[in-house]
Design a protein around this motif. Structure first.
Motif, short mmCIF file in Angstrom:
data_model
loop_
_atom_site.label_atom_id
_atom_site.label_comp_id
_atom_site.label_asym_id
_atom_site.label_seq_id
_atom_site.Cartn_x
_atom_site.Cartn_y
_atom_site.Cartn_z
N ASP A 36 0.79 -1.23 0.00
CA ASP A 36 0.00 0.00 0.00
C ASP A 36 0.83 1.28 0.00
O ASP A 36 0.28 2.37 0.02
CB ASP A 36 -1.00 0.02 1.15
CG ASP A 36 -0.35 0.07 2.53
OD1 ASP A 36 0.87 0.31 2.63
OD2 ASP A 36 -1.07 -0.14 3.53
N GLY A 37 2.16 1.16 -0.02
CA GLY A 37 3.02 2.33 -0.11
C GLY A 37 3.36 2.98 1.22
O GLY A 37 4.03 4.01 1.26
N SER A 163 3.63 1.34 -4.12
CA SER A 163 2.19 1.19 -3.98
C SER A 163 1.66 0.47 -5.22
O SER A 163 1.73 0.99 -6.33
CB SER A 163 1.52 2.56 -3.84
OG SER A 163 0.13 2.43 -3.76
#
Length: 166
Positions: A36-37, A163
């Motif tokens: 998800d970064g 991401s």
């Protein structure tokens, strides 16, 4: 649990997770790693790539081209010649980074599309491929001694996290 087909231990960092919602098409695969970064990556103690021929390949789906998406990094610093970075650069192009120099491909990557990425070395020719198309050729015969591999993040743990999906 992330399983490596060669038996290497894969350690998930942050909340890296397996996604069955997204996976590369027409590959027989039914899942991917979702990052998800914000602190996610996969850590593997691999083998030294040395001075010989090698191939690193896989599938990526970048959430936001224009921000750096690290696929693989084996460096200990930006100027570490014992490893290299393999990523989609902020220019949205596939890139190899070694010895402080970025070698960029030619094709622009789009958001939320699956791409087959590959970096190979044969002799001293290193080639970048995107969906089977040659993107760049670089001469490099470094002894890649590093055995610390990071997927989805650069070498610097406080640096760029990716991401998207690998």
């Amino acid at each position: 649990t992330f399983t490596d087909v060669t038996g290497k231990t894969v350690t998930a960092n942050g909340n890296a997770q397996i996604s069955t919602a997204q996976y590369p098409p027409l590959t027989g695969k039914t899942s991917s790693a979702y990052l998800d970064g914000t602190g996610d990556c996969l850590l593997v103690t691999g083998e030294s790539l040395g001075t010989g021929d090698f191939t690193v390949r896989g599938w990526v789906r970048v959430a936001a081209p224009g921000s750096t998406f690290f696929i693989f990094d084996s460096r200990g610093s930006d100027f570490d010649s014992a490893g290299f970075g393999f990523y989609v650069r902020s220019t949205s192009k596939l890139t190899m980074f070694v010895n402080g120099t970025a070698y960029e491909g030619i094709t622009t990557v789009s958001a939320n599309s699956w791409y087959h990425v590959e970096i190979t070395r044969s002799g001293s020719s290193v080639r970048l491929f995107l969906d089977g198309n040659l993107e760049n050729t670089v001469t490099n015969s470094n002894d890649f001694l590093s055995t610390n591999w990071v997927f989805g993040h650069q070498w610097n743990i406080s640096g760029t996290f990716s991401s998207g999906f690998i």
